[in-house]
Design a protein around this motif. Structure first.
Motif, PDB file in Angstrom:
ATOM      1  N   LYS A  52       0.842  -1.190   0.000  1.00 32.08           N
ATOM      2  CA  LYS A  52       0.000   0.000   0.000  1.00 32.08           C
ATOM      3  C   LYS A  52       0.885   1.250   0.000  1.00 32.08           C
ATOM      4  O   LYS A  52       0.978   1.962   1.013  1.00 32.08           O
ATOM      5  N   PRO A  53       1.534   1.532  -1.150  1.00 34.89           N
ATOM      6  CA  PRO A  53       2.514   2.624  -1.178  1.00 34.89           C
ATOM      7  C   PRO A  53       1.926   3.999  -0.837  1.00 34.89           C
ATOM      8  O   PRO A  53       2.612   4.818  -0.225  1.00 34.89           O
ATOM      9  N   ALA A  54       0.639   4.236  -1.196  1.00 33.27           N
ATOM     10  CA  ALA A  54       0.054   5.549  -0.890  1.00 33.27           C
ATOM     11  C   ALA A  54      -0.080   5.744   0.621  1.00 33.27           C
ATOM     12  O   ALA A  54       0.089   6.846   1.141  1.00 33.27           O
ATOM     13  N   GLU A  55      -0.358   4.655   1.349  1.00 34.05           N
ATOM     14  CA  GLU A  55      -0.405   4.752   2.826  1.00 34.05           C
ATOM     15  C   GLU A  55       0.997   4.800   3.414  1.00 34.05           C
ATOM     16  O   GLU A  55       1.277   5.565   4.338  1.00 34.05           O
ATOM     17  N   ASP A  56       1.890   3.978   2.878  1.00 40.26           N
ATOM     18  CA  ASP A  56       3.246   3.915   3.424  1.00 40.26           C
ATOM     19  C   ASP A  56       3.991   5.243   3.259  1.00 40.26           C
ATOM     20  O   ASP A  56       4.735   5.666   4.139  1.00 40.26           O
ATOM     21  N   ILE A  57       3.785   5.922   2.111  1.00 42.33           N
ATOM     22  CA  ILE A  57       4.532   7.167   1.905  1.00 42.33           C
ATOM     23  C   ILE A  57       4.049   8.238   2.886  1.00 42.33           C
ATOM     24  O   ILE A  57       4.854   9.025   3.407  1.00 42.33           O
ATOM     25  N   VAL A  58       2.744   8.238   3.184  1.00 44.24           N
ATOM     26  CA  VAL A  58       2.213   9.207   4.161  1.00 44.24           C
ATOM     27  C   VAL A  58       2.823   8.928   5.534  1.00 44.24           C
ATOM     28  O   VAL A  58       3.269   9.847   6.233  1.00 44.24           O
ATOM     29  N   TRP A  59       2.891   7.656   5.891  1.00 41.50           N
ATOM     30  CA  TRP A  59       3.493   7.278   7.184  1.00 41.50           C
ATOM     31  C   TRP A  59       4.973   7.709   7.237  1.00 41.50           C
ATOM     32  O   TRP A  59       5.421   8.273   8.250  1.00 41.50           O
ATOM     33  N   LEU A  60       5.692   7.480   6.132  1.00 41.11           N
ATOM     34  CA  LEU A  60       7.117   7.875   6.093  1.00 41.11           C
ATOM     35  C   LEU A  60       7.270   9.399   6.225  1.00 41.11           C
ATOM     36  O   LEU A  60       8.090   9.892   7.010  1.00 41.11           O
ATOM     37  N   VAL A  61       6.461  10.131   5.447  1.00 42.21           N
ATOM     38  CA  VAL A  61       6.533  11.601   5.477  1.00 42.21           C
ATOM     39  C   VAL A  61       6.258  12.107   6.901  1.00 42.21           C
ATOM     40  O   VAL A  61       6.964  12.979   7.419  1.00 42.21           O
ATOM     41  N   GLU A  62       5.239  11.528   7.555  1.00 41.43           N
ATOM     42  CA  GLU A  62       4.897  11.986   8.916  1.00 41.43           C
ATOM     43  C   GLU A  62       6.022  11.682   9.900  1.00 41.43           C
ATOM     44  O   GLU A  62       6.358  12.520  10.744  1.00 41.43           O
TER      45      GLU A  62
END
Ligand code: THG
Length: 262
Positions: A52-62
Motif C-alpha cells: 500500500k505505497p500511498a499509505e506507506d509514503i504518508v506514514w514515512l513523510v509523517e
C-alpha cells in the motif's frame, strides 16, 4: 550541488522492515544521520515490496517531519502515491518523478504547480530506456516544452539522464556525462540536472570508488543535484573538493570542515 540522501528506501532491508512494522524510530534516525552528514534533502521511496505505497509514503513523510523540515523528494512511479505524499507534506517538496510520457506530464506538472514543488523529469518513456545522448536530449526537450506550455518554471525542473550500471552498460556512462552538459542548452532559462548516483555501481565490486569518480566527472559536466549515500564520507569529500576546484566553494585550509558546518 543539492545533495539528496537516498537511504530512506524500502529496497534497503532495514527500511523495508521498519515500514512493515511501522517503526518510526528507525526512519527518524536514518533521516537525522543523513542530514547530519550533509544531506540538503531526503529521498522517500516505499520500495518494491510495499503493498500500500500511498499509505506507506504518508506514514514515512509523517515520521520524517517529526525530526526535520528539510525538503523531501517523493520517489514513486505512481502519480497517486506522490499526490498522497504531497498532501501530507508540510516541508518543501521535490516530485520524483515524471517520465517523458504525455499522460504522466499532464498529471505531474499540474501537481508540481499546485504544491509549489520542484520536479524531476526522467529521460525515459514507455518506448524504453534511451541508448545514447541524442535520445536523452530528445526526451529532455519534450519534458521542457511541456513545462513551458503548462506554465511551470523550467528553473525548478531537474532533468535526470537515467544512470545505468557501468558493469552492464559501459558505453552509456560517457553518453550520460555528455547529456548532462547539453541539457543546459535546451532552453533559456535552462533546466537543472540530477542523477541517481548509486545506479552507476550496482552489481560492481568497487562501488564507492566508482560512485565518487563518476560524481566528480558529472560535477565537471555541470551537474546540479544527486541522489546519493551521504554517509559515504569519501564521496562527499570528493564532491566538495571537485566544487572547490570548479570555483564553486571558497578555499580555506579547513574547507571540508567549513562545508560540513554550512
Ligand atoms: N533517479 C531518480 N530517482 C531514483 C533513482 C534515479 N530513485 C531511486 C534510485 N535511482 C536512487 N536510489 C538508490 C538507492 C539505493 C541504491 C541505488 C539507488 C542501491 N541499493 C543497493 C543495491 O541495489 O545494490 C541495495 C543494498 C541493500 O539492499 O542493502 O544501490 O536514478 N530520479
Amino acid at each position: 550541488m543539492l545533495i539528496i540522501g537516498e537511504l530512506i528506501n524500502g529496497m534497503y532491508a532495514n527500511i523495508g522492515k521498519a515500514i512493515k512494522e511501522k517503526n518510526k524510530e528507525i526512519i527518524k534516525k536514518c533521516a537525522l544521520e543523513q542530514i547530519n552528514a550533509g544531506a540538503d534533502a531526503l529521498d522517500v521511496n516505499c520500495g518494491p515490496a510495499s503493498r500500500k505505497p500511498a499509505e506507506d509514503i504518508v506514514w514515512l513523510v509523517e515520521a520524517i517531519q517529526e525530526v526535520t523540515d528539510r525538503p523531501l523528494s517523493l520517489d514513486s512511479s505512481k502519480p497517486e502515491v506522490i499526490e498522497a505524499g504531497l498532501k501530507a507534506l508540510k516541508n518543501k517538496s521535490i516530485i520524483n518523478s515524471t517520465t517523458a510520457d504525455q499522460d504522466k506530464l499532464d498529471k505531474l506538472i499540474p501537481l508540481a504547480k499546485k504544491y509549489n514543488s520542484k520536479l524531476i523529469g526522467l529521460t525515459i518513456s514507455t518506448k524504453g530506456i534511451p541508448q545514447n545522448k541524442d535520445q536523452r536530449l530528445e526526451l529532455a526537450a519534450m519534458i521542457v516544452s511541456s513545462c513551458v506550455e503548462q506554465g511551470y518554471p523550467v528553473e525548478e525542473l531537474y532533468i535526470d539522464p537515467i544512470v545505468m550500471p557501468v558493469n552492464v552498460a559501459q558505453a552509456q556512462t560517457r553518453e550520460i556525462l555528455e547529456a548532462i552538459k547539453e541539457f543546459k542548452i535546451i532552453s533559456e532559462p535552462s533546466p537543472k540536472t540530477i542523477v541517481g548516483l548509486s545506479n552507476v555501481s550496482q552489481g560492481a565490486i568497487a562501488r564507492n570508488l566508482i560512485n565518487r569518480t563518476f560524481l566528480v566527472m558529472a560535477l565537471e559536466s555541470g551537474l546540479d543535484a544527486a541522489i546519493l549515500d551521504p554517509l559515504d564520507r569519501e564521496l562527499l569529500d570528493a564532491a566538495i573538493t571537485a566544487e572547490l576546484i570548479l570555483n564553486k566553494q571558497i578555499y580555506c585550509d579547513s574547507y571540508l570542515e567549513a562545508f560540513k558546518k554550512k
